[in-house]
Scaffold this motif. Sequence first.
Motif, mmCIF file in Angstrom:
data_model
loop_
_atom_site.group_PDB
_atom_site.id
_atom_site.type_symbol
_atom_site.label_atom_id
_atom_site.label_comp_id
_atom_site.label_asym_id
_atom_site.label_seq_id
_atom_site.Cartn_x
_atom_site.Cartn_y
_atom_site.Cartn_z
ATOM 1 N N TRP A 72 0.827 -1.214 0.000
ATOM 2 C CA TRP A 72 0.000 0.000 0.000
ATOM 3 C C TRP A 72 0.860 1.262 0.000
ATOM 4 O O TRP A 72 0.439 2.303 -0.534
ATOM 5 C CB TRP A 72 -0.970 -0.019 1.175
ATOM 6 N N ILE A 73 2.068 1.183 0.561
ATOM 7 C CA ILE A 73 3.000 2.318 0.443
ATOM 8 C C ILE A 73 3.323 2.553 -1.032
ATOM 9 O O ILE A 73 3.308 3.681 -1.521
ATOM 10 C CB ILE A 73 4.289 2.060 1.248
ATOM 11 N N GLY A 74 3.627 1.452 -1.744
ATOM 12 C CA GLY A 74 3.903 1.570 -3.170
ATOM 13 C C GLY A 74 2.697 2.064 -3.954
ATOM 14 O O GLY A 74 2.829 2.876 -4.873
ATOM 15 N N HIS A 75 1.530 1.580 -3.564
ATOM 16 C CA HIS A 75 0.296 1.932 -4.287
ATOM 17 C C HIS A 75 -0.012 3.425 -4.178
ATOM 18 O O HIS A 75 -0.364 4.078 -5.175
ATOM 19 C CB HIS A 75 -0.864 1.104 -3.729
ATOM 20 N N ARG A 79 5.387 6.560 -6.543
ATOM 21 C CA ARG A 79 5.989 7.491 -7.509
ATOM 22 C C ARG A 79 6.716 8.625 -6.797
ATOM 23 O O ARG A 79 7.821 9.002 -7.177
ATOM 24 C CB ARG A 79 4.907 8.060 -8.423
ATOM 25 N N ARG A 80 6.088 9.149 -5.750
ATOM 26 C CA ARG A 80 6.714 10.248 -5.015
ATOM 27 C C ARG A 80 8.008 9.814 -4.333
ATOM 28 O O ARG A 80 8.990 10.551 -4.314
ATOM 29 C CB ARG A 80 5.738 10.785 -3.958
ATOM 30 N N ILE A 81 8.018 8.586 -3.770
ATOM 31 C CA ILE A 81 9.211 8.081 -3.082
ATOM 32 C C ILE A 81 10.354 7.901 -4.074
ATOM 33 O O ILE A 81 11.502 8.277 -3.805
ATOM 34 C CB ILE A 81 8.895 6.762 -2.357
ATOM 35 N N LYS A 86 15.215 9.270 -2.130
ATOM 36 C CA LYS A 86 15.650 9.059 -0.745
ATOM 37 C C LYS A 86 15.997 7.604 -0.442
ATOM 38 O O LYS A 86 16.679 7.331 0.542
ATOM 39 C CB LYS A 86 14.564 9.542 0.222
ATOM 40 N N VAL A 87 15.511 6.671 -1.264
ATOM 41 C CA VAL A 87 15.824 5.260 -1.032
ATOM 42 C C VAL A 87 17.064 4.918 -1.851
ATOM 43 O O VAL A 87 16.970 4.513 -3.014
ATOM 44 C CB VAL A 87 14.634 4.346 -1.422
ATOM 45 N N LYS A 88 18.242 5.115 -1.251
ATOM 46 C CA LYS A 88 19.498 4.937 -1.978
ATOM 47 C C LYS A 88 19.683 3.499 -2.440
ATOM 48 O O LYS A 88 20.336 3.245 -3.461
ATOM 49 C CB LYS A 88 20.676 5.344 -1.089
ATOM 50 N N ALA A 89 19.149 2.534 -1.659
ATOM 51 C CA ALA A 89 19.311 1.123 -2.033
ATOM 52 C C ALA A 89 18.478 0.756 -3.257
ATOM 53 O O ALA A 89 18.726 -0.273 -3.883
ATOM 54 C CB ALA A 89 18.927 0.219 -0.862
ATOM 55 N N MET A 90 17.508 1.593 -3.601
ATOM 56 C CA MET A 90 16.656 1.306 -4.750
ATOM 57 C C MET A 90 17.345 1.801 -6.022
ATOM 58 O O MET A 90 16.958 2.791 -6.639
ATOM 59 C CB MET A 90 15.287 1.951 -4.572
ATOM 60 N N THR A 91 18.414 1.094 -6.402
ATOM 61 C CA THR A 91 19.189 1.459 -7.581
ATOM 62 C C THR A 91 18.409 1.088 -8.850
ATOM 63 O O THR A 91 17.528 0.222 -8.810
ATOM 64 C CB THR A 91 20.535 0.728 -7.584
ATOM 65 N N GLY A 128 2.598 -2.856 -5.711
ATOM 66 C CA GLY A 128 1.597 -1.827 -5.461
ATOM 67 C C GLY A 128 1.721 -0.654 -6.415
ATOM 68 O O GLY A 128 0.723 -0.111 -6.896
ATOM 69 N N LEU A 129 2.971 -0.287 -6.722
ATOM 70 C CA LEU A 129 3.229 0.825 -7.637
ATOM 71 C C LEU A 129 2.761 0.513 -9.054
ATOM 72 O O LEU A 129 2.203 1.370 -9.741
ATOM 73 C CB LEU A 129 4.732 1.129 -7.625
ATOM 74 N N SER A 130 2.983 -0.726 -9.487
ATOM 75 C CA SER A 130 2.690 -1.098 -10.876
ATOM 76 C C SER A 130 1.204 -1.360 -11.131
ATOM 77 O O SER A 130 0.806 -1.539 -12.275
ATOM 78 C CB SER A 130 3.489 -2.349 -11.252
#
Length: 202
Positions: A72-75, A79-81, A86-91, A128-130
Amino acid sequence: MGPGVAVGFIFLIIFIETGVVFFPFLPGDSLLFAAGVFAAPDAQTGQAALPLAMLLPVVWTAPIIGDQCNYWIGHFFGRRIIQSGKVKAMTPERMAKTEAMIEKWGPLAVFLGRFFPFIRTFMPFISGLSGMRWARFTPFSILGGVCWSSLFTFLGYFFGNIPAVQQHFELVIVLILLVSLLPTIIGLLKARANKAKNTKQN
């Protein structure tokens, strides 16, 4: 610290690794193995530091609830995250690998991704994002969470009393961490090699 506090701590770490996209580096595999070791009955006294009946519901529910939270965070905020950076590990490489798994396997990727560090944190977020439907996501999330947590907990439970494991406990934990990270490292190296190859061709 007592079994109640211990299982609460285990729940918190597993939940955060799975449910908060900012913390993909927490050692879920090795923590579950260690918890299984402490749940194994002592060879002399027959007692365990952590009752297995108390531990199992915790390690089953923590990844399931975490997945739901991250989905639900992704949903709602995905996009904003990503745009915030800010999520450096999300390369880009990890994002591409997770998206490729979803594209290839569909909701089954939610189950498979559970067994890979970093990807198990990003998988529910990107699901959730997709726009993957919650009804498709949830069954595979539950199955993956239960299978993953059971696998590593019972590995510790059944092998924790082996003298060689007890004598080299810290080394075993480090080895589990390295083995679980190996597929991710190989994937990143392949992605980097392909990127370098494409750059040269252009």
